[in-house]
Write a protein that holds these residues in place. Structure first.
Motif, PDB file in Angstrom:
ATOM      1  N   LEU A  53      -9.577   2.461   0.044  1.00 26.78           N
ATOM      2  CA  LEU A  53      -8.834   1.206   0.117  1.00 26.78           C
ATOM      3  C   LEU A  53      -9.480   0.278   1.130  1.00 26.78           C
ATOM      4  O   LEU A  53     -10.000   0.741   2.150  1.00 26.78           O
ATOM      5  CB  LEU A  53      -7.394   1.470   0.556  1.00 26.78           C
ATOM      6  N   LYS A  98      -8.388  -1.471  -4.050  1.00 25.60           N
ATOM      7  CA  LYS A  98      -8.819  -0.078  -4.116  1.00 25.60           C
ATOM      8  C   LYS A  98     -10.013   0.007  -5.052  1.00 25.60           C
ATOM      9  O   LYS A  98     -10.167  -0.804  -5.973  1.00 25.60           O
ATOM     10  CB  LYS A  98      -7.682   0.839  -4.560  1.00 25.60           C
ATOM     11  N   THR A 100      -4.497  -4.151  -5.204  1.00 22.27           N
ATOM     12  CA  THR A 100      -3.246  -3.402  -5.272  1.00 22.27           C
ATOM     13  C   THR A 100      -2.091  -4.153  -4.632  1.00 22.27           C
ATOM     14  O   THR A 100      -0.941  -3.879  -4.932  1.00 22.27           O
ATOM     15  CB  THR A 100      -3.370  -2.048  -4.576  1.00 22.27           C
ATOM     16  N   VAL A 114      -9.819  -2.856  -7.975  1.00 24.02           N
ATOM     17  CA  VAL A 114      -8.502  -3.294  -8.423  1.00 24.02           C
ATOM     18  C   VAL A 114      -7.736  -3.793  -7.208  1.00 24.02           C
ATOM     19  O   VAL A 114      -7.635  -3.084  -6.209  1.00 24.02           O
ATOM     20  CB  VAL A 114      -7.717  -2.117  -9.063  1.00 24.02           C
ATOM     21  N   MET A 141       0.841  -1.188   0.000  1.00 28.95           N
ATOM     22  CA  MET A 141       0.000   0.000   0.000  1.00 28.95           C
ATOM     23  C   MET A 141       0.878   1.240   0.000  1.00 28.95           C
ATOM     24  O   MET A 141       1.773   1.359   0.812  1.00 28.95           O
ATOM     25  CB  MET A 141      -0.887  -0.025   1.249  1.00 28.95           C
ATOM     26  N   THR A 142       0.624   2.148  -0.896  1.00 28.68           N
ATOM     27  CA  THR A 142       1.383   3.388  -0.878  1.00 28.68           C
ATOM     28  C   THR A 142       0.879   4.262   0.258  1.00 28.68           C
ATOM     29  O   THR A 142      -0.269   4.172   0.666  1.00 28.68           O
ATOM     30  CB  THR A 142       1.206   4.127  -2.210  1.00 28.68           C
ATOM     31  N   GLY A 157      -4.697   6.007  -2.875  1.00 27.87           N
ATOM     32  CA  GLY A 157      -4.817   5.804  -4.307  1.00 27.87           C
ATOM     33  C   GLY A 157      -4.950   7.090  -5.085  1.00 27.87           C
ATOM     34  O   GLY A 157      -4.543   7.176  -6.223  1.00 27.87           O
TER      35      GLY A 157
END
Lengths: 174, 206
Positions: free
Chosen positions: B12, B77, B45, B43, B1-2, B6
């Motif tokens: 998320l 996400k 992630t 999507v 996870m960034t 997103g």
């Protein structure tokens, strides 16, 4: 517009005298509600449980409504049917339940009933199966049931999750 | 996870958990597969979308329950809760001749309220609809199966399926969500009582 997501499952049914049950279902909402995504009605698989009397359908529900008003909050109409070994279907119960209005997960049980019929019809039902059913199932879900004679049937179990969006923006508390 | 998430309009859902156990009376030496089914706005992630477990058996300490203890870790996400992910489980095991046959399919939505959740789902197998098919499947040992287990998570076309439910699988989920509330979605009753809750406000409840 406020949005409502109903995500969940028709889990199954119990308390019916027969096994091999299936369910026809439909979601009905008032004219202010608009269906954006998802299936509004359907029919489950026929389950023949190997243990216990509960039939499991595991039938997914995922609908997305947008609404301009609170009248006609969505209702779930259910018809439980039995399919016998010859492939004939007979009605076992009608029922409805309102979609809950609080967000979150809800385990619901919906009671059902069926038309009773005359003494002769009950006798023929006992021996042959079948039995009376409503010509148009609308009265089953409407408030106008005067003169309808019914008897108890089993219960349907549902697992519904509610996600609401922008209701509080309009001052609506659910 | 960034760290940032997103982007605008994206939330998320991180799911950790495990396929804990199963109860299949009369069957043993089973393994399970899982996969996720989700709508077009979703999507994955991070994490694994599919998995296949070890073969497990009952034992003296657990004569009825099969233990898998198989991990699930995935992050999704999305911009829209519609098409919320479902986990589809299928359980397989050897029959009398050692061929792998399916012992159950089942599906459940990933819970959407943050926290720990446990779900027990009923598992079913499709049945032949005609007597001839029943006989040939008995004779050849080939049982009916779904070519793609993902149909279990779909609501369409189920009226033609006949199934037999014959077991249960227990799954536990730990769900963490990000930015769902920010996008205006209320997923639990407390969201509605404390609209747009600042971080400190939840504390006084304890």
């Amino acid at each position: 517009m406020a949005e409502l997501h109903v995500i969940g499952q028709l889990v199954g049914a119990s308390g019916f005298p027969q096994r091999r049950l299936f369910c026809k279902w439909g979601l009905h909402a008032g004219s202010a509600w608009k269906l954006l995504e998802g299936l509004r009605e359907g029919q489950t698989q026929v389950d023949d449980p190997q243990a216990g009397d509960m039939a499991y359908w595991c039938h997914p529900i995922d609908v997305h409504y947008a609404t301009k008003g609170l009248q006609g909050w969505p209702k779930l109409h259910l018809e439980v049917w039995h399919q016998d070994s010859l492939g004939r279907s007979e009605l076992l119960g009608y029922g409805f339940c309102h979609v809950p209005s609080t967000p979150g997960c809800h385990a619901l049980t919906c009671v059902t009933w069926r038309p009773r019929g005359t003494w002769g019809e009950r006798l023929s039902r006992f021996w042959l199966g079948g039995g009376p059913q409503l010509l148009a199932p609308d009265p089953a879900y409407a408030a106008d049931r005067f003169r309808l004679r019914t008897e108890a049937a089993g219960t349907v179990r549902l697992q519904l999750g509610l996600i609401l969006r922008h209701f509080e923006r309009y001052g609506v508390q659910c | 996870m960034t760290a940032g998430g997103g982007g605008p309009g994206v939330f998320l859902v991180a799911v950790n958990g495990q396929i804990e156990s199963g109860e299949f009376p009369g069957f043993d030496d089973l393994y399970c597969k899982f996969c996720f089914v989700y709508g077009q706005d979703w999507v994955p992630t991070a994490g694994l979308e599919e998995g296949i477990s070890q073969i497990t058996s009952k034992s003296d300490v657990s004569p009825t329950t099969l233990i898998w203890n198989f991990p699930i870790e995935i992050t999704f996400k999305s911009t829209n809760p519609s098409g919320w992910p479902q986990i589809v489980i299928s359980v397989y095991g050897p029959d009398f001749f050692g061929n792998d046959v399916v012992r159950g399919y089942g599906a459940v939505h990933v819970p959407f309220t943050p926290g720990r959740h446990k779900r027990t789902i009923a598992m079913f197998v499709p049945e032949s609809t005609s007597r001839l098919q029943k006989f040939t499947s008995w004779f050849t040992g080939r049982r009916p199966e779904f070519t793609d287990p993902k149909v279990v998570a779909q609501g369409e076309g189920r009226e033609v399926t006949r199934v037999r439910s014959q077991g249960f699988v227990t799954i536990s989920f730990n769900v963490v969500t990000k930015d769902i509330k920010k996008l205006g979605y209320d997923v639990s009753p407390t969201d509605m009582q404390t609209p747009c809750m600042p971080i400190t406000e939840g504390i006084h409840k304890y």
